[in-house]
Design an enzyme around this catalytic site. Sequence first.
Site, short mmCIF file in Angstrom:
data_model
loop_
_atom_site.label_atom_id
_atom_site.label_comp_id
_atom_site.label_asym_id
_atom_site.label_seq_id
_atom_site.Cartn_x
_atom_site.Cartn_y
_atom_site.Cartn_z
N GLU A 1 1.33 6.47 -7.20
CA GLU A 1 0.20 7.12 -7.62
C GLU A 1 0.53 8.73 -7.43
OE1 GLU A 1 -3.18 6.07 -5.33
OE2 GLU A 1 -3.66 4.48 -6.30
N GLU B 1 0.79 -1.30 0.11
CA GLU B 1 -0.08 0.02 0.08
C GLU B 1 0.92 1.19 0.05
OE1 GLU B 1 -3.04 2.15 -0.76
OE2 GLU B 1 -3.51 0.18 -0.35
#
Length: 124
Positions: free
Chosen positions: A79, A72
């Site tokens: 991102e 994550e």
Amino acid sequence: MKSQQEDFSIRSRIRSFRFAFEGLGAFLLKEHNAWIHFMATIVVFTLAALVGVTKHELLALVFAIGFVWVAEMFNTCIERVMDFVSDQRHPEIKFIKDLAAGAVLIAALTAVVVGLVVFIPKLF
């Protein structure tokens, strides 16, 4: 010519830990998925304490949880970098971001399988 690499010092190592903890704090404060993972982590460790997992089972749970957290965090980094590179929609950036999200999904599914293998025999 002097190397770009700085000489070893305890002070610089301590500073690098401080930066790492700042990154963890920022991750928890800014990312909603971090809170989902945090709550899942608390639930798993609470359940593990209640049902009495073995050392080996606990180790498997710790690695599975760590795998999800790392995935994550890397996904968030990817991102953010892709958003920094371009704010336009681009098929290659979409592919990169989707691939990173897919990695988190695989990590999470792996953790679920580990959790099922550990907890199903203890609960049923």
